[in-house]
Motif scaffolding. Structure first.
Motif, short mmCIF file in Angstrom:
data_model
loop_
_atom_site.label_atom_id
_atom_site.label_comp_id
_atom_site.label_asym_id
_atom_site.label_seq_id
_atom_site.Cartn_x
_atom_site.Cartn_y
_atom_site.Cartn_z
N ARG A 47 -23.32 29.45 -21.22
CA ARG A 47 -22.95 28.96 -19.90
C ARG A 47 -21.61 29.55 -19.43
NH1 ARG A 47 -24.56 24.45 -16.93
NH2 ARG A 47 -23.00 23.58 -15.53
N TRP A 48 -20.68 29.72 -20.36
CA TRP A 48 -19.35 30.22 -19.99
C TRP A 48 -19.38 31.69 -19.57
CZ3 TRP A 48 -17.24 34.18 -22.95
CH2 TRP A 48 -17.82 34.40 -24.20
N LEU A 49 -20.44 32.40 -19.91
CA LEU A 49 -20.64 33.76 -19.42
C LEU A 49 -21.44 33.77 -18.13
CD1 LEU A 49 -21.48 35.80 -22.65
CD2 LEU A 49 -19.46 36.05 -21.20
N ARG A 50 -22.44 32.92 -18.06
CA ARG A 50 -23.36 32.92 -16.92
C ARG A 50 -22.71 32.42 -15.63
NH1 ARG A 50 -26.75 30.07 -19.26
NH2 ARG A 50 -26.51 28.08 -18.18
N LEU A 51 -21.90 31.37 -15.71
CA LEU A 51 -21.34 30.77 -14.50
C LEU A 51 -20.34 31.67 -13.77
CD1 LEU A 51 -20.96 26.99 -15.42
CD2 LEU A 51 -22.69 28.11 -14.02
N PRO A 52 -19.40 32.34 -14.45
CA PRO A 52 -18.50 33.24 -13.72
C PRO A 52 -19.25 34.37 -12.99
CG PRO A 52 -17.62 32.78 -15.89
CD PRO A 52 -19.01 32.22 -15.87
N ALA A 53 -20.28 34.91 -13.65
CA ALA A 53 -21.06 35.98 -13.01
C ALA A 53 -21.81 35.43 -11.80
CB ALA A 53 -22.05 36.58 -14.01
N TYR A 54 -22.35 34.23 -11.93
CA TYR A 54 -23.04 33.62 -10.79
C TYR A 54 -22.08 33.39 -9.63
CZ TYR A 54 -25.38 30.14 -7.93
OH TYR A 54 -25.93 29.46 -6.87
N ALA A 55 -20.87 32.92 -9.94
CA ALA A 55 -19.88 32.65 -8.89
C ALA A 55 -19.49 33.95 -8.18
CB ALA A 55 -18.65 31.99 -9.49
N TYR A 56 -19.27 35.00 -8.95
CA TYR A 56 -18.91 36.30 -8.34
C TYR A 56 -20.01 36.78 -7.41
CZ TYR A 56 -17.99 41.30 -7.98
OH TYR A 56 -17.77 42.57 -7.48
N ILE A 57 -21.24 36.76 -7.89
CA ILE A 57 -22.37 37.24 -7.08
C ILE A 57 -22.55 36.38 -5.84
CG2 ILE A 57 -24.88 37.53 -7.08
CD1 ILE A 57 -24.62 38.29 -10.08
N PHE A 58 -22.41 35.08 -5.99
CA PHE A 58 -22.58 34.17 -4.86
C PHE A 58 -21.53 34.45 -3.77
CE2 PHE A 58 -21.58 30.19 -2.66
CZ PHE A 58 -22.84 29.86 -2.16
N VAL A 59 -20.28 34.65 -4.18
CA VAL A 59 -19.20 34.88 -3.22
C VAL A 59 -19.41 36.19 -2.47
CG1 VAL A 59 -16.73 35.40 -2.99
CG2 VAL A 59 -17.48 33.47 -4.40
N PHE A 60 -19.70 37.26 -3.17
CA PHE A 60 -19.79 38.57 -2.52
C PHE A 60 -21.10 38.76 -1.76
CE2 PHE A 60 -16.17 39.49 -5.18
CZ PHE A 60 -15.43 40.35 -4.38
N CYS A 97 -9.03 51.30 -0.52
CA CYS A 97 -9.39 49.92 -0.18
C CYS A 97 -10.86 49.83 0.22
CB CYS A 97 -8.51 49.40 0.96
SG CYS A 97 -6.82 49.03 0.45
N ALA A 98 -11.34 50.82 0.96
CA ALA A 98 -12.76 50.84 1.34
C ALA A 98 -13.64 50.96 0.11
CB ALA A 98 -13.02 51.99 2.31
N ILE A 99 -13.28 51.85 -0.80
CA ILE A 99 -14.08 52.04 -2.01
C ILE A 99 -14.09 50.76 -2.85
CG2 ILE A 99 -14.15 53.25 -4.23
CD1 ILE A 99 -13.32 55.77 -2.76
N ILE A 100 -12.93 50.12 -2.99
CA ILE A 100 -12.86 48.89 -3.77
C ILE A 100 -13.74 47.81 -3.15
CG2 ILE A 100 -11.34 46.99 -4.43
CD1 ILE A 100 -9.10 49.11 -4.71
N ALA A 101 -13.64 47.63 -1.85
CA ALA A 101 -14.44 46.60 -1.18
C ALA A 101 -15.93 46.91 -1.27
CB ALA A 101 -14.01 46.48 0.28
N PHE A 102 -16.30 48.15 -1.04
CA PHE A 102 -17.71 48.54 -1.13
C PHE A 102 -18.23 48.35 -2.55
CE2 PHE A 102 -17.22 51.77 2.57
CZ PHE A 102 -17.29 50.74 3.48
N ALA A 103 -17.42 48.76 -3.54
CA ALA A 103 -17.86 48.66 -4.94
C ALA A 103 -18.05 47.21 -5.36
CB ALA A 103 -16.84 49.35 -5.85
N LEU A 104 -17.12 46.35 -4.98
CA LEU A 104 -17.24 44.93 -5.33
C LEU A 104 -18.46 44.31 -4.67
CD1 LEU A 104 -13.50 43.80 -5.07
CD2 LEU A 104 -14.82 44.19 -7.15
N ASN A 105 -18.74 44.73 -3.44
CA ASN A 105 -19.89 44.19 -2.71
C ASN A 105 -21.20 44.66 -3.31
OD1 ASN A 105 -21.99 44.68 -0.32
ND2 ASN A 105 -20.76 42.89 0.17
N THR A 106 -21.33 45.97 -3.51
CA THR A 106 -22.60 46.48 -4.03
C THR A 106 -22.82 46.07 -5.47
OG1 THR A 106 -24.00 48.46 -4.12
CG2 THR A 106 -21.74 48.71 -4.87
N ALA A 107 -21.74 45.81 -6.22
CA ALA A 107 -21.89 45.34 -7.60
C ALA A 107 -22.61 44.00 -7.63
CB ALA A 107 -20.53 45.23 -8.28
N ALA A 108 -22.30 43.12 -6.68
CA ALA A 108 -22.94 41.81 -6.64
C ALA A 108 -24.43 41.94 -6.36
CB ALA A 108 -22.27 40.94 -5.57
N TYR A 109 -24.78 42.75 -5.38
CA TYR A 109 -26.20 42.93 -5.05
C TYR A 109 -26.95 43.65 -6.18
CZ TYR A 109 -25.47 41.36 -0.25
OH TYR A 109 -25.20 40.59 0.86
#
Length: 229
Positions: A47-60, A97-109
């Motif tokens: 659970r301690w691994l699953r929940l942070p990943a879920y939160a990240y994906i949900f936010v982005f 900044c654009a690359i960071i934002a794009f990378a964080l976004n596409t990582a979630a999807y």
């Protein structure tokens, strides 16, 4: 319709398209490197691994990409600690900044696509790996991930195209990508229809190439299925 203005400004539009492709390629690469561990965390039984990943994906996935770009580009600079850190030379540049934002976004999807693909791997194949005495890490490397990547490929192709279209938002932070270059030319020529039409056609051409590449990749990875039929 003034075709001369399109012809005269085509080199600049292609220059903007080159920056667009650069942003998309680097963002997808960084996003894929981040997405794989996130996907593995999402399917973990811990659970301690699953929940942070879920939160990240949900936010982005739950917030607009434009907001994420503004938070990275405008938001981080308001903190004195960020401005005093070694990362400030990077975070003050709109390109990074654009690359960071794009990378964080596409990582979630991408992570969510991989999560679904991993869970779609037939149970029989996983049990066969266990029957051969493979550890969890070995079965992931040899059986689950290769199979999941083939399953995820069509959905990931859609994500690449969405990332290409989303990259137009880079123009909002002064980058002269394809959209940004088009807006700059329009400000000088006052011919929005011709310039945006040319930019749209370039986006269509790039999308067509991406679609064909993913179709070719799908056929190559599915050759064993065609041979079985």
């Amino acid at each position: 319709m003034n075709l001369d203005v399109i012809t005269a400004n085509l080199p600049k539009l292609l220059q903007g398209a080159a920056l667009t492709l650069e942003l998309v390629a680097l963002s997808l690469l960084a996003g894929a490197l981040l997405a794989l561990p996130l996907a593995l965390m999402r399917v973990s039984e811990r659970r301690w691994l699953r929940l942070p990943a879920y939160a990240y994906i949900f936010v982005f996935r739950g917030t607009p990409l434009l907001v994420q770009i503004f938070l990275v580009y405008y938001g981080l600079g308001q903190f004195a600690g960020v401005r005093a850190s070694a990362l400030w030379p990077i975070l003050r540049e709109p390109y990074w900044c654009a690359i960071i934002a794009f990378a964080l976004n596409t990582a979630a999807y991408t992570a969510e696509i991989l999560r679904g693909a991993i869970q779609a791997v037939p149970v029989g194949e996983v049990e066969a790996a266990k029957a051969f005495g493979m550890s969890r890490a070995l079965s992931l490397r040899r059986i689950i991930l290769p199979r999941a990547l083939r399953i995820a490929l069509p959905a990931y192709g859609n994500e690449v195209i969405l990332m290409l279209k989303g990259s137009a938002l880079a123009s909002t932070i002064t980058l002269l990508d394809l959209t940004g270059m088009a807006r700059t030319i329009i400000a000088r020529t006052y011919m929005p229809v011709e310039i945006f039409l040319a930019a749209g056609l370039i986006y269509l051409a790039i999308t067509f190439v991406f679609v064909q590449l993913f179709r070719l990749l799908e056929r190559r990875l599915g050759r064993h299925l065609a041979a079985a039929r």
